[in-house]
Design an enzyme around this catalytic site. Structure first.
Site, PDB file in Angstrom:
ATOM      1  N   ASP A   8      16.427  45.745  36.014  1.00 36.68           N
ATOM      2  CA  ASP A   8      15.182  46.273  36.567  1.00 36.68           C
ATOM      3  C   ASP A   8      14.123  45.204  36.295  1.00 36.68           C
ATOM      4  OD1 ASP A   8      13.183  48.001  37.572  1.00 36.68           O
ATOM      5  OD2 ASP A   8      12.755  48.730  35.555  1.00 36.68           O
ATOM      6  N   GLU A  65      17.484  46.014  41.766  1.00 33.55           N
ATOM      7  CA  GLU A  65      16.813  46.847  42.742  1.00 33.55           C
ATOM      8  C   GLU A  65      16.169  45.925  43.775  1.00 33.55           C
ATOM      9  OE1 GLU A  65      14.930  50.865  41.473  1.00 33.55           O
ATOM     10  OE2 GLU A  65      13.338  49.368  41.522  1.00 33.55           O
ATOM     11  N   HIS A 137      12.484  51.310  31.739  1.00 30.16           N
ATOM     12  CA  HIS A 137      13.021  50.075  32.320  1.00 30.16           C
ATOM     13  C   HIS A 137      14.517  49.936  32.035  1.00 30.16           C
ATOM     14  CE1 HIS A 137       8.958  48.883  33.297  1.00 30.16           C
ATOM     15  NE2 HIS A 137       8.609  49.150  32.050  1.00 30.16           N
TER      16      HIS A 137
END
Length: 160
Positions: A8, A65, A137
């Site tokens: 992330d 992502e 996170h």
């Protein structure tokens, strides 16, 4: 055994998670950088620490992502910079890299593409044994790695 690294990315905080092929959590955490340092030194810190994780666990696949412009527009540039530095480091390891839309990650983990942080945390807790508390996170990185493992299985079944 093969391992997947979920990431992330962010300039202030980069979450990471290493999952074994069977979905077992091997390692996770958050790399936090200090705003008082230059962007370059912060990016270098992120890359060096992730490189250590890759080498320690012999990771051969990574998932991130996809970049999207969400509500927090001020962090967009930092996220983009972190993603670029991380992608370059992963490529230097000749690693397979996959990218997933946030809504797909949420859908794979919870069955609902618009799940909130609390729903994600609850479903991750039911699916992955967390040995220590993890921040948002790190949990996002776990979800990304889990999404990749499940998507990879689907690709193998489908023959792609």
């Amino acid at each position: 055994m093969s391992f997947v690294l979920g990431i992330d990315p962010g300039l202030a905080s980069t979450g990471f998670a290493v999952l074994a092929a069977d979905g077992r959590l091997v390692d996770c955490g958050t790399i936090k950088t200090q705003a008082r340092f230059t962007a370059g030194s912060r990016l270098l810190e992120i890359v060096e620490k992730l490189d250590e994780v890759v080498r320690k666990h012999g990771v051969r696949e990574a998932a991130l992502e996809e970049l999207f412009l969400g509500r927090n527009r001020t962090s967009f540039v930092g996220v983009a910079q972190a993603r670029g530095a991380i992608l370059a480091m992963l490529e230097s390891h000749l690693m397979f890299i996959a990218e997933y839309k946030p809504s797909l990650v949420k859908s794979v983990v919870t069955g609902y593409g618009a799940a909130d942080k609390r729903q994600m945390a609850r479903m991750l807790g039911a699916q992955v044994a967390l040995r220590k508390p993890a921040d948002d996170h790190a949990l996002d990185a776990v979800a990304i790695a889990l999404c990749h493992l499940r998507s990879r299985k689907l690709r193998v079944v489908a023959g792609t």
